[in-house]
Structure formats: structure tokens, C-alpha cells
Enzyme design. Structure first.
Site, PDB file in Angstrom:
ATOM      1  CB  SER A 256      -0.898   0.008   1.244  1.00  0.00           C
ATOM      2  OG  SER A 256      -0.120   0.226   2.409  1.00  0.00           O
ATOM      3  CE  LYS A 257      -2.101   5.748  -3.726  1.00  0.00           C
ATOM      4  NZ  LYS A 257      -3.092   6.806  -4.000  1.00  0.00           N
TER       5      LYS A 257
END
Length: 485
Positions: A256-257
Site C-alpha cells: 500500500s501507499k
């Protein structure tokens, strides 16, 4: 043989995620391995998620990574436009949705949000909660539909999927997969704003653009039966599906970011080389038959076989990426290396020192360019250090022996006029021979006094040469003072 045509169809919603870069890379390699076409299509149907400047990021990323597209918004190959909003403006998707309505494979739905909120809830492949539609509007008569349309009542167009029986589709990696039709739901094809959904536009565009191989993440496996039913409803040939494995972080959670290195530009910001990133991303789910790890893009094109993709999740091993980047840095031409290293060095060292020589010292010792700072910051400022550092069992040095050596060397270094590495090394070795010392017994305390560090990218005389006579003597005298106290 039919010419292979693949596509990369990103949504311009921000930086290029590693998963998207892998999809682009695999699509490119599948096409180029057999001299096919690689097409760029911009999928901007989700207007709410569009980010200004994101299209430029897509172009820039493809250019930097060498994934040159044969057709796209800037290269018309005769099947454009290659931007979905431009295709939508022509009424293309609505036209095809109406064809499905005529065939009984789709229908108008006029249900408002209040009614939809009462329906059974489900979770789609992206984790978003959605309503499972109950086919309420499928029973509307032709007259009721026409009346609603004439009155301007808002609508969507839904796919008419069966809710009994099964649907089977084939994927090159996962094989044949069969799902119960009860799980399919009547997905929306045309939204109330007139734009097509991602799923519908994909199928229409892939067919009209002659896409033979569809490469995407395995999170879309659950949607594939719906795609197949659309192909079959239109009477179109189904493309070859290649679903790539999930990419996880080291803790086996979806990348994920929040992890800080989920996008191509994140990695560039952290000092990684494009060539190393592309090489690493290629191995996230694919491996060659000979377990080789270092590949140029050209070499990947020659050996890539998508049938060797894994079904298992691919772990983004940050440590391995750093190792690989270090290998690329070691192999770089020095001028190319210095071009990237110079701005980093100038941000650390403001003194008029020979930055090229310093760059030569660190080239084989770093894995990413920010590593340079810890290697060379002592050239700018001598750090505070503990005199325990002068003790070294292997060199047999103590604080007392170090103090004696440094005191002896100060007058010799003051008399020395040639401060080249070779001349300085000859001076220190000559002193060691005269005293009956091993070289390390002399070099260790000198290097410690000059750097204040346990580890340095170069030896004592190389550091002496870089720092020059005045600064070197200042640091050695400071070391003497520390040891005396």
C-alpha cells in the site's frame, strides 16, 4: 498467426504504483517477445478520482523505463481515440450498451439510492461495499422504460447476468475457474453520469482495439466471468487472460501507499536506478528457468515467458531491491555514476574538495544514492567521537600506542610537501618500518583521527590526500588532544 496486441490501461489517479508498473512491463514483454504491439490507453472514466498531472506521470514513467508504446493518445494506430473520456463523448459505450439491451443481455435500471440502500450488501474486489442488485427493473415493460426515459428519470444500464448455473473462464496462470452465476450480480455498464464503468469500457475497448492478451492483477479474477459473459453476449472472441499474482510487503500485507515505496516515483526519490527498479519488478511473480537475477530490459524481452508466472503472492523484498540497485551502481560507467552522485555530494560537502575522488571511493560501497551521506559526511565536518575507537585488537592498537604514533607523525606530515596518496602512503609505511610496526598499527589511528568513524570508504592516506595538509593536521592534533585528556 494473429499478431499479439497487449495494452496498458492506467487510470490517471496519481503516482505509478509498483503493481501498475509491473502490469505495464509484463504487457510490454509479452508483446515484444513476439514482435507484437504494445498499446497505451488512458482510462479516465472514474472522473471523481482523477488527479491533475497524473497523465504526465504515466507518459514520463513509460519513457524513463523504456516501455515505449506503439499506439496511444500521442501515436494513432487507427483504433483511437485512446482516451476513454474522448471515446465516451462520441457515444460509443452507450451505443454498445443499447445493443446489449436489444439482445436482452442488459437493461435500464431506474432505482434511486434510497431503494438501493435496502438491498443485500456485498464487497467487491477492491474492498468497497456494494449493493447486490435484485433485478427489480428487469421486469419493467418497454412502455414503462420509455416513459421513464422521456421523463428524464436518472438511470444506469446493468448487465443481465443469470442467477442460476455456472460460468467458466480460463486464465493462463490459474487455469479454468468456475463460479456460480448467483455470485455474478448485475454489474453496472453505464453510470448515471453517462460514463461507462471500468469493467464495461475495458471489454468494449479491448475488442475494438484488437487486444489479444489482457494482463492485469489477480484482484480482477472475480470479475472475469462478467467480462466473459459480455464477450459472449456480443459474439466476440475472448482474449487470453494473464492474471498476475498479488504483490505484498514483507509482512505479507497488500503493498500500500503507506509503506513508502509503493510507487515508481517513491523509489526514484529514495535513490534507486530505473534499470534496477524495472529488473526487480520483473521478478515480482516471474522467474526465469535458470534462476538468473540481473536482466536489462532487452534481455527480459528475449527470455520473458508469461507461462512462468507464479500463482503465489510476490513479496516486495526491499532488502533485495537495495542489493540489486547496488549491483547496478557498481556496473555503472563512472561518468554516468558521477552525474547522479554529484548533486548528493554537493548537498553534503560545501568545502572545495575533490568530489570526483570522493565519488570513486563510494561507488562500490553504496546500494542507493542517499547512502553516500553516511559514507562521506566526515569530509565536511569531523564528528564527535569516543577515543575507545582507537583501540583495535587486530591492529593491536591502544589509546596509548595511538597517541604515540600521532605525536610522531605530526612533524613528518608538517614537513611533507607532496600530499598525493602514493607519497603519503610511502611516508607512513617508511615510518612503520623504522619503528618496527605493522602498517595497520600506524594507519588505524591516523584514519580514526581524520574521520572520527569506525568505517570509511577509503584508507588513511586517501583521506589525507582529499582533506589536504592543513585540515589533516588540524584533525590529527585534535585527536592527540582528545587522547591526552
Amino acid at each position: 498467426m494473429v499478431k499479439i496486441r497487449t495494452r496498458f490501461a492506467p487510470s490517471p489517479t496519481g503516482r505509478m504504483h509498483v503493481g501498475n508498473l509491473r502490469t505495464a512491463l509484463y504487457a510490454y514483454l509479452i508483446a515484444k517477445h513476439q514482435n507484437g504491439d504494445f498499446i497505451l490507453r488512458i482510462e479516465d472514466t472514474d472522473q471523481e478520482r482523477l488527479v491533475e498531472g497524473a497523465v504526465d506521470i504515466i507518459y514520463r514513467t513509460l519513457e524513463k523505463t523504456g516501455l515505449v508504446h506503439d499506439e496511444g493518445p500521442d501515436k494513432d494506430g487507427g483504433v483511437g481515440p485512446y482516451v476513454q473520456s474522448e471515446r465516451q463523448a462520441s457515444g460509443l459505450y452507450l451505443e454498445y450498451a443499447k445493443k446489449l439491451i436489444e439482445k436482452g443481455e442488459a437493461y435500464y435500471c431506474f432505482c434511486d439510492q434510497e431503494r438501493l440502500a435496502t438491498l443485500k450488501q456485498s464487497v467487491d474486489e477492491s474492498g468497497k461495499t456494494i449493493s447486490v442488485y435484485d433485478k427489480h427493473c428487469l421486469s419493467l415493460s418497454k412502455e414503462e422504460v420509455e416513459a421513464n426515459l422521456a421523463a428524464g428519470k436518472p438511470y444506469v444500464i446493468r448487465q443481465n447476468n443469470p442467477n442460476t448455473g455456472t460460468t467458466t473462464f480460463s486464465d493462463e496462470i490459474y487455469g479454468d475457474i468456475t463460479v456460480d452465476n448467483a455470485e455474478l450480480d448485475d454489474m453496472i455498464l453505464i453510470k448515471s453520469d453517462g460514463f461507462p464503468t471500468y469493467n464495461f469500457a475495458n471489454v468494449v475497448d479491448d475488442h475494438l482495439m484488437g487486444i489479444t492478451h489482457v494482463v492485469r492483477g489477480n484482484e480482477y479474477l472475480s470479475s472475469s466471468p462478467k467480462y466473459n459473459r459480455l464477450y459472449e453476449a456480443f459474439g466476440w472472441e475472448v482474449p487470453i487472460y494473464v492474471h498476475c499474482p498479488l504483490i505484498t510487503d514483507e509482512d505479507h500485507h497488500k503493498l500500500s501507499k503507506r509503506c513508502g515505496h509503493s510507487s515508481y516515483e517513491d523509489l526514484l526519490d529514495q535513490g534507486f536506478l530505473t534499470e534496477a527498479i524495472v529488473n526487480f519488478v520483473a521478478l515480482l511473480g516471474w522467474s526465469p528457468t535458470d534462476n538468473r537475477e540481473i536482466f536489462s530490459l532487452k534481455e527480459l524481452t528475449e527470455v520473458f515467458d508469461y507461462r512462468h508466472l507464479s500463482k503465489s503472492p510476490a513479496v516486495f523484498d526491499y532488502t533485495k531491491l537495495k542489493w540489486m540497485n547496488g549491483e547496478y551502481i557498481k556496473a555503472m560507467d563512472f561518468d554516468a555514476f558521477y552525474e547522479k552522485a554529484e548533486p548528493v555530494l554537493k548537498s553534503i560537502i560545501t568545502k572545495p574538495l575533490n568530489l570526483k575522488k570522493i565519488a570513486e571511493m563510494v561507488k562500490t560501497r553504496i546500494e542507493v544514492f542517499p547512502d553516500i551521506k553516511d559514507q562521506v559526511d566526515f569530509f565536511e565536518t569531523l564528528p564527535e567521537y569516543d577515543t575507545e575507537m582507537y583501540r583495535h585488537k587486530k591492529m593491536k592498537t591502544t589509546k596509548e600506542s595511538s597517541l604515540e604514533v600521532l605525536r610522531d607523525l605530526v612533524p613528518l606530515l608538517e614537513k611533507q610537501t607532496d600530499y598525493s596518496n602514493d607519497a603519503l602512503f610511502a611516508l607512513l609505511v617508511s615510518y612503520a618500518e623504522q619503528k618496527g610496526y605493522k602498517n595497520g598499527y600506524v594507519l588505524w589511528p591516523v584514519r580514526t583521527a581524520l574521520s572520527g568513524k569506525q568505517m570509511t570508504p577509503a584508507g588513511a592516506t586517501e583521506i589525507l590526500e582529499i582533506l589536504g595538509k592543513e585540515e589533516s593536521l588540524n584533525r590529527i592534533k585534535k585527536g592527540i588532544a582528545l587522547l591526552e585528556n
